[in-house]
Scaffold this active site. Structure first.
Site, PDB file in Angstrom:
ATOM      1  N   GLU A  49       0.563  -1.322  -0.145  1.00 60.05           N
ATOM      2  CA  GLU A  49       0.080   0.026   0.031  1.00 60.05           C
ATOM      3  C   GLU A  49       0.787   1.321   0.076  1.00 60.05           C
ATOM      4  O   GLU A  49       0.607   2.270  -0.589  1.00 60.05           O
ATOM      5  CB  GLU A  49      -0.822  -0.002   1.354  1.00 60.05           C
ATOM      6  N   TYR A 132      -6.816   6.115   4.118  1.00 59.29           N
ATOM      7  CA  TYR A 132      -6.728   5.198   3.233  1.00 59.29           C
ATOM      8  C   TYR A 132      -6.125   3.961   3.615  1.00 59.29           C
ATOM      9  O   TYR A 132      -6.483   2.752   3.611  1.00 59.29           O
ATOM     10  CB  TYR A 132      -6.432   5.714   1.843  1.00 59.29           C
ATOM     11  N   ASP A 150      -9.809   4.474  -2.873  1.00 55.82           N
ATOM     12  CA  ASP A 150      -8.368   4.993  -3.620  1.00 55.82           C
ATOM     13  C   ASP A 150      -9.046   5.607  -5.058  1.00 55.82           C
ATOM     14  O   ASP A 150     -10.399   5.893  -4.933  1.00 55.82           O
ATOM     15  CB  ASP A 150      -7.461   3.923  -3.819  1.00 55.82           C
ATOM     16  N   CYS A 215     -17.489  -4.683 -18.454  1.00 56.23           N
ATOM     17  CA  CYS A 215     -17.816  -4.195 -16.946  1.00 56.23           C
ATOM     18  C   CYS A 215     -18.924  -5.169 -16.394  1.00 56.23           C
ATOM     19  O   CYS A 215     -20.075  -5.372 -17.123  1.00 56.23           O
ATOM     20  CB  CYS A 215     -18.098  -2.669 -16.779  1.00 56.23           C
ATOM     21  N   CYS A 221     -24.968   1.070 -14.494  1.00 47.26           N
ATOM     22  CA  CYS A 221     -24.045   1.954 -14.308  1.00 47.26           C
ATOM     23  C   CYS A 221     -24.883   3.398 -14.582  1.00 47.26           C
ATOM     24  O   CYS A 221     -25.298   3.694 -15.834  1.00 47.26           O
ATOM     25  CB  CYS A 221     -23.070   2.007 -15.097  1.00 47.26           C
TER      26      CYS A 221
END
Length: 303
Positions: A49, A132, A150, A215, A221
């Site tokens: 990370e 985060y 993120d 997707c 969406c």
């Protein structure tokens, strides 16, 4: 769903469908990355990370693998001077992350017996660990229920729920509320959702060329259902590198990383033609703790 706005704190009515679609897609399409393997442990997740902030996976992989080979536990890194962390960081960029990771390793050794803590508040209290990173380690290493936001996740949420091409330039309170509202109630599902939305943004719902035909949530969406409208907000920030102080800092650090001992001012002067910018970059490195000046006009990585 297309009419929802990101300032709502209630999850979309089809959130359970989104959870199922994304986690199923992730189970089939997730990349085999070393920090996702069980043997990586919480330390491996934390190292990844730190390294992945503003740095693509292909650049991180060789540095990450060498780092974990050399320092498989926080105490191994903490036993070394911080300059060794800067040296091993190589050309990943933003080398202050190396100092922060070293400071976090020292704190883990001193406060937690050498084990990366499980508790989110204890993670957040570590040097260099922000909102985060604490959420990511708690979620990815320990399977806890946290909103992990993120750039990739924010973009997925902006499109899928907000109907916008891009999220705001900086994370907003409204985005955090939405991310929390979207979290599955079950901890393990929430952890898979966090990883899955991140991977979806990295591989499919990309910034410049989203592959909507691939997707798993294209049919839900809001941005796609609205006709994929173009971004109408402030211009997207772009980062330049050539000719900047960042480039000069990188050149100075490269000389110091490769040196076996202190480096003279004359040698450093040879890395960049413009003396004022070169001096400013070197002063910045010293101020950031990345370079240590010694008597006699020589410099080294911090000891």
């Amino acid at each position: 769903m297309a009419g929802r706005t990101p300032d709502s704190t209630a999850a979309p009515g089809d959130a359970p469908v989104l959870h199922e679609l994304v986690t199923a897609w992730f189970a089939e399409h997730a990349r085999d990355l070393p920090w996702r393997r069980p043997e990586a442990g919480a330390w491996g997740v934390m190292v990844s990370e730190f390294m992945l902030q503003q740095t693509p996976v292909n650049r991180v992989l060789p540095v990450y693998e060498e780092w974990l080979r050399r320092w498989p536990r926080p105490a191994d890194l903490a036993a070394q001077p911080p300059g060794e962390a800067v040296r091993a960081w190589g050309r990943l960029g933003y080398p202050r992350r190396a100092l922060r990771l070293h400071a976090a390793a020292c704190a883990i050794r001193e406060r937690h017996g050498g084990d990366v803590p499980r508790d989110h508040a204890q993670l957040l209290a570590l040097p260099g660990v922000g909102e985060y990173t604490a959420a990511a380690v708690a979620s990815f290493a320990y399977g806890q229920r946290h909103a992990v936001l993120d750039t990739n996740v924010r973009r997925v949420f902006a499109r899928a729920v907000g109907g916008r091409q891009y999220p705001p330039n900086a994370t907003t309170a409204a985005e955090r509320k939405l991310a929390r509202a979207l979290l599955p109630e079950d901890e393990s599902t929430a952890a898979r959702w966090a990883a899955g939305t991140m991977e979806l943004g990295a591989l499919v719902c990309t910034a410049r060329s989203p592959e909507c035909v691939r997707c798993p949530i294209a049919g839900h969406c809001a941005w796609r259902l609205a006709g994929s409208p173009a971004h109408e907000g402030p211009p997207r920030r772009t980062q330049t590198y050539a000719g900047t102080d960042r480039q000069v800092r990188g050149k100075l650090l490269a000389v110091l990383r490769e040196a076996t001992g202190p480096v003279s001012q004359r040698r450093l002067d040879g890395v960049w033609h413009e003396p004022v910018q070169r001096a400013r970059a070197l002063d910045g490195l010293v101020a950031d703790g990345l370079v240590e000046p010694l008597p006699g006009g020589v410099y080294r990585l911090p000891s």
